[in-house]
Structure formats: structure tokens, C-alpha cells
Write an enzyme that holds these catalytic residues in place. Structure first.
Site, PDB file in Angstrom:
ATOM      1  N   ARG A  43       0.819  -1.217   0.000  1.00  0.00           N
ATOM      2  CA  ARG A  43       0.000   0.000   0.000  1.00  0.00           C
ATOM      3  C   ARG A  43       0.854   1.269   0.000  1.00  0.00           C
ATOM      4  NH1 ARG A  43      -2.249  -3.782  -1.134  1.00  0.00           N
ATOM      5  NH2 ARG A  43      -4.130  -4.711  -0.259  1.00  0.00           N
ATOM      6  N   SER A  66     -11.278  -0.490   3.714  1.00  0.00           N
ATOM      7  CA  SER A  66     -10.425  -1.034   4.779  1.00  0.00           C
ATOM      8  C   SER A  66      -9.717   0.101   5.504  1.00  0.00           C
ATOM      9  CB  SER A  66      -9.393  -1.996   4.195  1.00  0.00           C
ATOM     10  OG  SER A  66     -10.028  -3.132   3.649  1.00  0.00           O
ATOM     11  N   GLU A  73      -4.691   2.666   6.828  1.00  0.00           N
ATOM     12  CA  GLU A  73      -4.661   2.475   5.375  1.00  0.00           C
ATOM     13  C   GLU A  73      -5.430   3.606   4.700  1.00  0.00           C
ATOM     14  OE1 GLU A  73      -6.278  -0.785   2.150  1.00  0.00           O
ATOM     15  OE2 GLU A  73      -5.110  -1.499   3.867  1.00  0.00           O
TER      16      GLU A  73
END
Length: 319
Positions: free
Chosen positions: A193, A242, A312
């Protein structure tokens, strides 16, 4: 040109326009795009919360974007906005300029050797669907990423065992000063990520490479992904996707659950009962409610398990 919160960049209207300054097409040193001052962002993000952008710009095309950015004073904050899925806009709003890529950046074109070229504003589901229709496999996981090409290229988005680093050939990027560059995937230093793209860099196009596949089999896999998402995630709520990264060797949702946070609330924000790595706006939550709840979850997880969850979801703007 320096942009400050109190400035008025409007310098003319398109022929025949009767809109108020700052709304509609703006003519500013050859700029052809749509520029708005003090533009609400809440309606543009999935959480449906947060403040306004000092300036919101939707460029007419790449040339328009590069001309606009090159005219800004050096150091002016620039942020790209896609579908607003993995994003908290803080209640104080976003300084500088928010750039939203519209239809002009949503093209999808099939190239040779199972390569698909996509505009930075193209949603992942449409990229996956176009790949399916022409028998290109390997991009099915994009069906499970609720965002646009620009966003998931920047953050190495992933789902269901694959990530953008597995399929990206290269991407076209406009830097905050208006410079246009093409960056090979190998130069993005992808990790979980994360990429090396600097703040303010805007991905305007990308090329993904798949392999030959059967459209029916590709479609079946996409349907499986869609069904799994529907069954396991609170997709029909005001959420941001998320919330926390999965720690190495663990799952964020399990840690949140073990810490007793499933269903936890703060103001109008709640940890989803359906999937506790999702935060939801139950109605009138502020962004402060949502971010504060996330921080409380992090505190409880650290206290219970000794592990520090990392966000995130990107959080931007003034508190």
C-alpha cells in the site's frame, strides 16, 4: 500565481455563461477546466463528511492540467481526488487545490500484447470489465478495489491476493509543478500500500498487462469477487473501505475484534458489525468522529495485543 484561501481566481466566464464567479467554466490564463472556490468535498467522498477545498479544479484534459499546475506558486498544496473511497476529509477542509479527474481522464483502450491503457479517473470495476470483454486475465482483482486508476496506482492497491505492482507496466504522472513524466513500475519502489510518488503527484494514465484468458472464466472470477465483497463488507453504508493495513502475518480485522471493538461507536461513527476493519458513518458523523474512533481502536488494539495498527485510509486536511 499564488492561491490563498481568500483569493478569487475567477477572471472571466465562458461565452453565454450567466453563473456566478467561481462556478462553471473558468477562463484563467488559458485554463479551460472547472474551478470552484470553497468547494464542499463531503458529497464527493464515501464517508459523506468533511470540510471544503480552498479550490477544486476539474481539468478539461492533460494539457489543461499541466498548464494550471505550472501557473501555481511553488509550494501550493495539490491533492488528487478520485472516487473518495479510502479517504477522510477532515472537518477544517483541504488547503490549496484539490484536483478531480473527470470524464476526460476515464478512457480505457486495449493495446497489443494484452496491455490495457487507462485514464487516471477510470474506476477499477470498468478496467476489469473491459479486460474481461477482450479476454485479458489477471486484472480481475480490480473488481474488488473501490477506487480509480490514479488512486490505486499511487497506493499499490490490492485485493484477493493480488496488487497493482503485479500488473502495472508504467504510468503517466503530472507533478505539482506541471511537469509531465512517464514512470516505469520498477521505479515506483512499490511495497504494501505504498509507492515513492510524492505528495501532489497526479497519476493521469497507466498501462496494465495481463495474459490471455477466457472471458467466461474471467467473468466467473469477477462475480465471485463481487459476491464475496457483498457478503463480507458493509458496502451499502457510508464507509471508507479497509481502515487499517494488515500487519505482517496477521489480519487487522482480527486484532480489532480481539480488542472488543466490533460495534464500538463515537458520535455518529461506528466500527462495522459486519466487518470490523471498516468504519461507518451511521448518519451525521463528522470526520472528527470517524478519525477519533479509528484512533481509539488503535489504542485499544495496542493495549490488548501490543500491536500498532497503521492507517490504510488516507486522512487529509485541517483538523
Amino acid at each position: 500565481m499564488s492561491i490563498q484561501p481568500g483569493d478569487n481566481l475567477y477572471s472571466g466566464q465562458a461565452p453565454g455563461s450567466h453563473e456566478e464567479p467561481g462556478v462553471g467554466e473558468v477562463v484563467l490564463g488559458g485554463i479551460r477546466g472547472d474551478l470552484k472556490k470553497d468547494a464542499s468535498l463531503a458529497k464527493l467522498v464515501w464517508f459523506k463528511s468533511g470540510g471544503a477545498a480552498d479550490w477544486l479544479f476539474e481539468p478539461a484534459d492533460i494539457e489543461d492540467l499541466t498548464a494550471f499546475l505550472s501557473s501555481l506558486e511553488r509550494g501550493t498544496p495539490v491533492m488528487a481526488l478520485g472516487l473518495g473511497s479510502n479517504l477522510i476529509i477532515r472537518d477544517g477542509g483541504v488547503p490549496g487545490v484539490v484536483v478531480r479527474l473527470g470524464k476526460a481522464f476515464s478512457s480505457i483502450e486495449v493495446k497489443r500484447d494484452h496491455v490495457i491503457e487507462c485514464g487516471g479517473g477510470a474506476p477499477g470495476i470498468l478496467v476489469a470489465s473491459n479486460a474481461r470483454d477482450v479476454g485479458i486475465a489477471g486484472l480481475e482483482f480490480l473488481r474488488g478495489i473501490p477506487g480509480t486508476v490514479g488512486g490505486f496506482v499511487r497506493m499499490n492497491g490490492g485485493a484477493y491476493g493480488r496488487e497493482v505492482a503485479d500488473i502495472l507496466v508504467d504510468c503517466d504522472v503530472v507533478m505539482p509543478d506541471g511537469t509531465y513524466v512517464t514512470i516505469p513500475a520498477c521505479d515506483l519502489d512499490y511495497s504494501y500500500r505504498h509507492s515513492r510518488l510524492t505528495d501532489g503527484a497526479i497519476v493521469v494514465a497507466a498501462r496494465f498487462k495481463g495474459v490471455a484468458g477466457d472471458p467466461k472464466e474471467i467473468g466467473t472470477e469477477m462475480d465471485r469477487i463481487a459476491e464475496e465483497r457483498e457478503n463480507s463488507q458493509p458496502l451499502r453504508t457510508k464507509t471508507g473501505g479497509s481502515t487499517f493495513k494488515n500487519p505482517e502475518g496477521n489480519k487487522a480485522w482480527k486484532l480489532v475484534d480481539e480488542a472488543g471493538c466490533r460495534g464500538l461507536t463515537l458520535g455518529g461513527a461506528q466500527v462495522s458489525e459486519k466487518h470490523c476493519n471498516f468504519l461507518i458513518n451511521t448518519g451525521e458523523a463528522t470526520s472528527s468522529d470517524i478519525e477519533g474512533l479509528g484512533e481509539e481502536v488503535r489504542r485499544r488494539v495496542a493495549e490488548k495485543t501490543g500491536m500498532a495498527l497503521e492507517w490504510e485510509i488516507k486522512r487529509v486536511g485541517r483538523p
